[in-house]
Design a protein around this motif. Sequence first.
Motif, short mmCIF file in Angstrom:
data_model
loop_
_atom_site.label_atom_id
_atom_site.label_comp_id
_atom_site.label_asym_id
_atom_site.label_seq_id
_atom_site.Cartn_x
_atom_site.Cartn_y
_atom_site.Cartn_z
N LEU A 1 0.87 -1.12 0.13
CA LEU A 1 -0.13 -0.02 -0.09
C LEU A 1 0.74 1.28 -0.03
N ALA A 2 1.94 1.06 0.77
CA ALA A 2 2.73 2.59 1.03
C ALA A 2 3.55 2.51 -0.60
N LYS A 3 4.01 1.63 -1.19
CA LYS A 3 4.55 1.63 -2.56
C LYS A 3 3.49 2.17 -3.62
N LYS A 4 2.37 1.88 -3.40
CA LYS A 4 1.42 2.11 -4.29
C LYS A 4 1.18 3.60 -4.12
N VAL A 5 1.27 4.23 -3.09
CA VAL A 5 1.26 5.73 -2.96
C VAL A 5 2.29 6.34 -3.46
N ILE A 6 3.37 6.13 -3.37
CA ILE A 6 4.73 6.36 -4.12
C ILE A 6 4.51 6.35 -5.50
N TRP A 7 4.23 5.44 -6.13
CA TRP A 7 4.01 5.19 -7.53
C TRP A 7 3.05 6.14 -8.17
N LEU A 8 1.76 6.56 -7.25
CA LEU A 8 0.87 7.51 -7.89
C LEU A 8 1.39 8.72 -7.90
N LEU A 9 2.63 9.12 -7.28
CA LEU A 9 3.11 10.44 -7.39
C LEU A 9 3.83 10.49 -8.61
N MET A 10 4.26 9.47 -9.29
CA MET A 10 5.04 9.72 -10.57
C MET A 10 4.35 10.81 -11.51
N GLY A 11 5.37 11.60 -11.93
CA GLY A 11 4.76 12.63 -12.88
C GLY A 11 3.83 14.00 -12.30
N GLU A 12 3.57 13.67 -11.00
CA GLU A 12 2.69 14.66 -10.57
C GLU A 12 3.64 15.53 -9.56
N GLU A 13 3.19 16.98 -9.41
CA GLU A 13 3.81 17.82 -8.50
C GLU A 13 3.67 17.43 -7.24
N LEU A 14 4.66 17.49 -6.36
CA LEU A 14 4.70 16.90 -4.89
C LEU A 14 3.86 18.02 -4.13
N PRO A 15 3.07 17.58 -3.12
CA PRO A 15 2.16 18.53 -2.31
C PRO A 15 3.21 19.24 -1.49
N ALA A 16 2.78 20.49 -0.90
CA ALA A 16 3.62 21.14 0.16
C ALA A 16 3.28 20.52 1.26
N GLN A 17 4.46 20.55 1.97
CA GLN A 17 4.41 19.82 3.39
C GLN A 17 3.66 20.59 4.26
N GLU A 18 2.91 19.73 5.12
CA GLU A 18 2.02 20.41 6.30
C GLU A 18 2.56 20.14 7.57
N MET A 19 1.87 20.61 8.59
CA MET A 19 2.03 20.07 9.93
C MET A 19 1.37 18.85 10.37
N LEU A 20 2.10 18.24 11.21
CA LEU A 20 1.57 17.16 11.96
C LEU A 20 0.50 17.24 12.88
N PRO A 21 -0.29 16.36 12.87
CA PRO A 21 -1.59 16.61 14.04
C PRO A 21 -0.95 16.72 15.39
N LEU A 22 -1.41 17.72 16.17
CA LEU A 22 -0.90 18.26 17.52
C LEU A 22 0.34 18.72 17.55
N GLU A 23 1.02 19.02 16.40
CA GLU A 23 2.73 19.39 16.39
C GLU A 23 2.67 20.78 16.95
N PRO A 24 3.28 20.91 18.08
CA PRO A 24 3.17 22.38 18.74
C PRO A 24 3.49 23.52 17.99
N VAL A 25 4.67 23.32 17.25
CA VAL A 25 5.54 24.44 16.71
C VAL A 25 6.21 23.95 15.54
N ALA A 26 6.02 24.76 14.33
CA ALA A 26 6.77 24.10 13.07
C ALA A 26 7.07 25.61 12.47
N VAL A 27 8.32 25.24 11.73
CA VAL A 27 9.16 26.28 11.16
C VAL A 27 9.02 26.00 9.71
N PHE A 28 8.58 26.89 8.65
CA PHE A 28 8.32 26.57 7.13
C PHE A 28 9.42 27.69 6.49
N VAL A 29 10.21 26.85 5.80
CA VAL A 29 10.99 27.69 4.85
C VAL A 29 10.60 27.67 3.25
#
Length: 747
Positions: free
Chosen positions: A410-438
Amino acid sequence: MILVCSVEKYGELVTWCWMVSLWEKCEKFGIKVVVSDVELEFPRERDKWLMLEFVRVGYCLKDLRKLNRVRLHQQVLFLSDIVNAAGSDLDERYLRKRPRAEKWSNLAFPKEKPASADFRLWAIAIRRVVPAGGLALRLGRRMHEGYKHWEWRINRREQYLLHYTGGDMNVYEPVSNSRRRWKLVLAGCEQEILGQPCSVRRQDGSTVSVVATADPPVPEEKPRTIREVLGEWGGAWLWRSLRVVGSENWILDAIEAGTCLAVADGSYIKEITRDACSSGFVLECTEGRGRLIGSFPEASKDACAYRGELLGLLAIHLILLAANKLRPDLQGKVEIVSDCLGALSRITTLPENRIPSGCKHSDILKVIMIHCRQFTFVTEYTHVDAHQDEKEIYVNLTRKSQLNCCMDSLAKKVIWLLMGEELPAQEMLPLEPVAVFVGREKMTSGSEDNIRFWCHRQLAKETMAHKKVKVFDETQFEEVHWRSCYGALVAAPRMFQIWACKQAMGVAGTNEMQARYTPGHDKRCPSCNDAIETCGHVLTCEEEGRVDILHKSIDLLERWMDDNDTDEKLRDVLIAYAHGRGGTRVLELVPRRNRVYLQLAQSMDCIGWRRFMEGMISKEIVKIQEEYLSQSESRLSIRKWSEGLVIKMLEITHGQWLYRNVQVHDFKTGDLASKRKEELRKALEDQIELGEEGLAKEDEYLLDINLDDLDDSTGEDQAIWLLALKAAREAHRLRDRNAAPASEAPD
């Protein structure tokens, strides 16, 4: 709040400290800091920050400082703090000075001692914010109890009105059948918070009338399912593919029965994408109560198989935490299974309070450490071997191993579906207290180099486009693959870094540059003795020796490319362009019908030949080579190849400087040595012309010197010889002067 406001606009209102310095740097470099665990929300709909309201009505910096001192003393933060219970008119209590013994807010405020003039300004200011006729648009309903200590509270059902003053509480009852007028019946009672906030107007010494009553806060709906609990924590991207088989809360019964099995696996396929990993996870009841399954990708510069494994385990722990939130007294057992022994070991040995600095993937580990360590039920961790289905028939595997193989697929399938697609922007994790975005990237511990690169890139862009520098305009700058340049130079020796910087900025020690601070210095090139020597001319000088060295250095570059799995077509274009010495455009070297190489030509021609030779390679070069490496069997990373190319280009340019410096500084044949030896030759010839005159008999041997030896030496021996001749003549002169008076003395 402070990190999202403008430093230029509000910076002078804040005392300078490390926090303000951080705020300034974040704004300058476009770094976004998200703090999600601060429990400070607007108490009412359409509420506002009071200090921003003072800014809106036009108070100057000097007055804002005074108003802020009073605000702190009055313990006020929001507009709702100074309005009445209806959210429409001013609460006149805030026109008077708060007694120091009283507390008007649940929040902690620093001590301030405003002057009387500050309070007069405060009274005018809050009246400008809340005019005598009330707010044009009253505040909306109460979202929660808020932070204000209300002076008056009412309970109409029980028919009492409470007045909180100092440390006591006074009780009022209605006057006859009136619903508005109340009279004092009991004073000095022990305080107890009861009823709803209200606002009153005094009638006489012991009678008041209620003018406004606050409605109860919007009731908070408690989540009833695990999915609803997860939705409250943010990070919805983790649960987009979440599927539940069976009842919504079957997992509670499974945990209680000790039949809950949780399995996770991660995947990372660099041949498809180097900047993303994925996870698959499943929770299943071994007695068939239900199943919960999900998967997700994450784009990250720190992506790897290990991060994928940790993300899968994080998802399982968050689901278990949601189950515990639904039933705080839940007892039972859960077995958590993974094929990554390192991830299991890391999670089971997490410290209680702090993730060690420099720990990789600390964002994931921090969420687990803070929120997922105090389950009321037992969690057991089990390791299974990976990819068992490659050695054994699936039906012969244990259920744990079967689920592990399913999650791997299942995890490999998710990676294969990304082929040729623009990667989504990284997001915060649930309950993550602080995040720094560059930019689009979220930083984790160990990502400090990414922040440093981001800041240096912006400084370089600003500096290179400056009118006094003019290295690049914005279009040219964006065509360069700066990550490769940065990585190559960071690993290079310090002196090489300094030389590369001087060469690119045009301030290296050429004759033109030396003439600026050395009067009379010759600006001409020491090789061709024609053109003015600048940093650009160092690469384009037409002197035969320099041109020959340049072409031989480029031939060495071609050999390096062959040894490092370079795309043949790309190699031919780059070598031909380098040999062209700026007289050939890349557009003339690439096939006209090849879209990829046409983009390469446009990018490289925009950058220019000189900058290419100084290591500023096009991002299109990296794209073409990365595609070639992904399709070949090479184990070479694109990062290592591109940084190596940058260094090789700089070495070619540095070779031109070495040739030039030998020509100028060589002790025997360099230009400076030749000039020095000519001066030495003339001085020696002057001494020979003087002959034996002025020399003692024993020093006449010093005249036996062969000036022809000067051409084949550094001139050091001849300089010593010249000094000996001058010293001998001076010694003879002094002896003659001392002997003259003795011969003239009487007998």
